[in-house]
Design an enzyme around this catalytic site. Structure first.
Site, PDB file in Angstrom:
ATOM      1  N   HIS A 102       0.880  -1.176   0.000  1.00  0.00           N
ATOM      2  CA  HIS A 102       0.000   0.000   0.000  1.00  0.00           C
ATOM      3  C   HIS A 102       0.922   1.231   0.000  1.00  0.00           C
ATOM      4  CE1 HIS A 102      -2.191  -2.976   2.543  1.00  0.00           C
ATOM      5  NE2 HIS A 102      -3.312  -2.436   2.124  1.00  0.00           N
ATOM      6  N   ASP A 105       2.502   1.823   3.328  1.00  0.00           N
ATOM      7  CA  ASP A 105       3.526   0.902   3.834  1.00  0.00           C
ATOM      8  C   ASP A 105       4.912   1.385   3.462  1.00  0.00           C
ATOM      9  OD1 ASP A 105       1.321  -0.748   4.376  1.00  0.00           O
ATOM     10  OD2 ASP A 105       1.537  -1.805   2.467  1.00  0.00           O
ATOM     11  N   GLU A 233     -10.959  -6.841  -3.698  1.00  0.00           N
ATOM     12  CA  GLU A 233     -10.765  -7.874  -2.672  1.00  0.00           C
ATOM     13  C   GLU A 233     -11.976  -7.908  -1.749  1.00  0.00           C
ATOM     14  OE1 GLU A 233      -6.944  -7.901  -0.708  1.00  0.00           O
ATOM     15  OE2 GLU A 233      -7.842  -8.706   1.113  1.00  0.00           O
ATOM     16  N   GLU A 269      -9.087 -13.611  -0.464  1.00  0.00           N
ATOM     17  CA  GLU A 269      -8.262 -13.931   0.711  1.00  0.00           C
ATOM     18  C   GLU A 269      -8.882 -15.096   1.486  1.00  0.00           C
ATOM     19  OE1 GLU A 269      -6.647 -10.767   3.207  1.00  0.00           O
ATOM     20  OE2 GLU A 269      -7.096 -12.007   4.959  1.00  0.00           O
ATOM     21  N   HIS A 272     -10.810 -14.113   4.658  1.00  0.00           N
ATOM     22  CA  HIS A 272     -12.024 -13.340   4.370  1.00  0.00           C
ATOM     23  C   HIS A 272     -13.148 -14.291   3.953  1.00  0.00           C
ATOM     24  CE1 HIS A 272      -9.531  -9.460   3.407  1.00  0.00           C
ATOM     25  NE2 HIS A 272      -9.280  -9.953   4.601  1.00  0.00           N
ATOM     26  N   ASP A 297      -4.878 -13.956  -1.779  1.00  0.00           N
ATOM     27  CA  ASP A 297      -4.166 -13.589  -0.560  1.00  0.00           C
ATOM     28  C   ASP A 297      -4.192 -14.825   0.328  1.00  0.00           C
ATOM     29  OD1 ASP A 297      -3.475 -11.072  -1.260  1.00  0.00           O
ATOM     30  OD2 ASP A 297      -4.624 -10.038   0.290  1.00  0.00           O
ATOM     31  N   ASP A 308      -9.993 -11.326  11.936  1.00  0.00           N
ATOM     32  CA  ASP A 308      -9.034 -11.409  10.844  1.00  0.00           C
ATOM     33  C   ASP A 308      -7.605 -11.528  11.375  1.00  0.00           C
ATOM     34  OD1 ASP A 308      -8.148 -11.462   8.287  1.00  0.00           O
ATOM     35  OD2 ASP A 308      -8.410  -9.322   7.909  1.00  0.00           O
ATOM     36  N   ASP A 310      -5.057 -13.152  10.155  1.00  0.00           N
ATOM     37  CA  ASP A 310      -3.992 -13.115   9.124  1.00  0.00           C
ATOM     38  C   ASP A 310      -2.762 -13.944   9.492  1.00  0.00           C
ATOM     39  OD1 ASP A 310      -5.456 -11.513   7.428  1.00  0.00           O
ATOM     40  OD2 ASP A 310      -4.410  -9.653   7.919  1.00  0.00           O
ATOM     41  N   ASP A 340      -0.564 -12.602   2.651  1.00  0.00           N
ATOM     42  CA  ASP A 340      -1.156 -11.541   3.468  1.00  0.00           C
ATOM     43  C   ASP A 340      -1.288 -12.106   4.885  1.00  0.00           C
ATOM     44  OD1 ASP A 340      -2.325  -9.344   4.455  1.00  0.00           O
ATOM     45  OD2 ASP A 340      -4.049  -9.309   3.105  1.00  0.00           O
TER      46      ASP A 340
HETATM   47  C1  XLS Z   1      -7.337  -6.496   5.103  1.00  0.00           C
HETATM   48  C2  XLS Z   1      -6.950  -6.747   3.735  1.00  0.00           C
HETATM   49  C3  XLS Z   1      -5.865  -5.842   3.168  1.00  0.00           C
HETATM   50  C4  XLS Z   1      -5.829  -5.938   1.666  1.00  0.00           C
HETATM   51  C5  XLS Z   1      -5.085  -4.848   0.983  1.00  0.00           C
HETATM   52  O1  XLS Z   1      -8.008  -7.284   5.752  1.00  0.00           O
HETATM   53  O2  XLS Z   1      -6.566  -8.094   3.652  1.00  0.00           O
HETATM   54  O3  XLS Z   1      -4.630  -6.106   3.737  1.00  0.00           O
HETATM   55  O4  XLS Z   1      -5.285  -7.152   1.245  1.00  0.00           O
HETATM   56  O5  XLS Z   1      -5.577  -3.593   1.318  1.00  0.00           O
HETATM   57 CA    CA Z   2      -5.829  -9.224   1.940  1.00  0.00          CA
HETATM   58 CA    CA Z   3      -7.065  -9.998   6.001  1.00  0.00          CA
END
Ligand code: XLS
Ligand code: CA
Ligand code: CA
Length: 439
Positions: A102, A105, A233, A269, A272, A297, A308, A310, A340
């Site tokens: 992003h 980042d 996404e 993802e 998600h 992702d 979430d 991750d 991700d």
């Molecule tokens: C957040 C998302 C984010 C996207 C990119 O939950 O996964 O990281 O992948 O903005």
């Molecule tokens: Ca993501």
């Molecule tokens: Ca995520």
């Protein structure tokens, strides 16, 4: 260019199944040719800049635990360059072909919109220089339109048109930078495109704004000749209680409504999908069937937590099913598999990040190799083909051709005095067949 916390690590190599080296790939043999092309071209792994370089381990209950040297540099711009140096050292160590970021980042906001954009372009030039002496390329770029308080009520869907303006401007510059760096895709994740309560929300108005933004993005892509894919996404909730890009099916409906279903694909993802009450393979299969499977992702959630988290993936069963549906859908094309995922708050050593990626890449490569074998072997496909074989007969085809009316169908069924018999779906046998192949 400065020494970084990753400089002294040797490049991780493929050493095969007998290796006991914890920092070697055991399955990810990047150049091994599978189904006609090298594994690395099927998988197109990417490192996520935000989790691996910018995440500091803080959570709602505690202060940062992962404090890297670039995060506390008194000169923020120098900190951003040091972070990029560390990023490219990390890519070299992991020997993975792509990264994603992003705008926020790679560099901090300035004191105005123009200073913020200037920072972005300065760092994009720096990343371009870094790419020249690296094998790693940009899988996708995106804009962070959710962290700053100005976005608290949304970006494109904000009640305030000035926030829409700010967001559109930011997206334009992020697309420019993505194109400059040779990115294969541009991602839109609507972090705050949703609502907390309908008591203060005009959903129809907001979705109209969202559609307009998407059209602007697609028009601009064509105007600048960006060859990459535009990806949305989906995520059902978090941070907002209800997010507009809920899941694959919802986004497809939205794309259809705006006539953009052949312009925009999806970045799916794993976690998600689970938050939306689906499995990852369900989302992949749905997108593949609708012709909008773009990129993945790769991560996992924690069923005990339900938010979430991750985490890096480690479930071979579900990943193999997911990879099987990627293959069934014809692969990811210019998309890829972006980790991700972030190390846990207590994993504070730079080496923890290496173990995380090595494990994740190996898990996915293992799953892909198993799925490729199942796909080639064809036994699973055969089960489905047999189950639907009736639809391939002349009678079955007639039903779908649109030539018969409901009355004609009813007449025929009554005349033939049909009496369909239940047939077993054989689920347990198939689960055993699948499981037996996971070695
Ligand atoms: C957040 C998302 C984010 C996207 C990119 O939950 O996964 O990281 O992948 O903005
Ligand atoms: Ca993501
Ligand atoms: Ca995520």
């Amino acid at each position: 260019m400065s020494e970084s916390i990753f400089s002294h690590f040797p490049t991780v190599k493929y050493e095969g199944l007998d290796s006991t080296n914890p920092l070697a790939y055991r399955h990810y043999d990047a150049d091994k040719v599978v189904l006609g092309k090298p594994l690395k071209e099927h998988l197109r792994f990417a490192v996520a800049y935000w989790h691996s370089l910018a995440m500091n381990g803080s959570d709602p209950f505690g202060a940062p635990t992962i404090v890297r040297p670039w995060m506390t540099h008194p000169d923020a711009m120098q900190g951003a360059r040091d972070k990029a140096d560390a990023a490219f050292d990390l890519f070299r160590v992991l020997d993975l072909p792509f990264y994603c970021f992003h705008d926020r980042d790679i560099v901090h906001e300035g004191s105005s919109l123009s200073e913020t954009l200037k920072n972005l372009h300065t760092m994009a030039d720096y990343l371009q220089e870094k790419q020249e002496s690296s094998k790693t390329r940009l899988l996708w770029g995106t804009a962070n339109l959710f962290s700053h308080p100005r976005f608290m009520a949304g970006a494109a869907t904000n009640p305030d048109p000035e926030v829409f303006l700010w967001s559109a401007t930011t997206i334009k510059h992020c697309m420019d930078v993505t194109a400059q760096l040779g990115g294969s895709n541009y991602v839109l994740w609507g972090g705050r495109e949703g609502y907390e309560t309908l008591l203060n929300t005009d959903m129809k108005q907001e979705l109209g704004q969202f559609g307009r933004m998407l059209q602007l993005v697609v028009d601009y892509k064509h105007r600048i000749g960006f060859k990459g894919q535009i990806l949305i996404e989906p995520k059902p909730k978090e941070p907002t209680a209800h997010q507009y890009d809920f899941d694959t099916a919802t986004v497809y409906g939205f794309l259809k409504q705006h006539g953009l279903e052949s312009e925009v694909k999806l970045n799916l993802e794993a976690n998600h999908a689970l938050l939306a009450g689906h499995s990852f393979e369900h989302e992949i299969a749905t997108a593949a069937d609708l012709g909008i499977l773009g990129s993945l992702d790769i991560n996992r959630g924690d069923p005990l937590l339900g938010w979430d988290t991750d985490q890096f993936p480690n479930d071979l069963y579900s990943m193999t099913l997911s990879m099987y549906h990627v293959l069934r859908g014809g692969g990811l094309g210019v998309g890829g598999m972006n980790f991700d995922a972030r190390i846990r708050r207590q994993s504070i050593d730079p080496e923890d990040l290496l173990h995380a990626h090595v494990g994740g890449a190996d898990l996915c490569a293992h799953a892909f190799l198993l799925a490729a074998r199942m796909w080639e072997d064809g036994a699973l496909k055969q089960v489905i083909d047999n189950r639907y074989a009736g639809w391939q007969t002349a009678e079955g085809q007639n039903l779908l051709s649109g030539k018969l009316s409901l009355e004609q169908i009813a007449d025929k069924a009554e005349k033939d005095n049909i009496n369909p018999q239940p047939k077993s779906g054989g689920q347990e046998k198939l689960e055993n067949l699948f499981l037996r192949q996971l070695r």
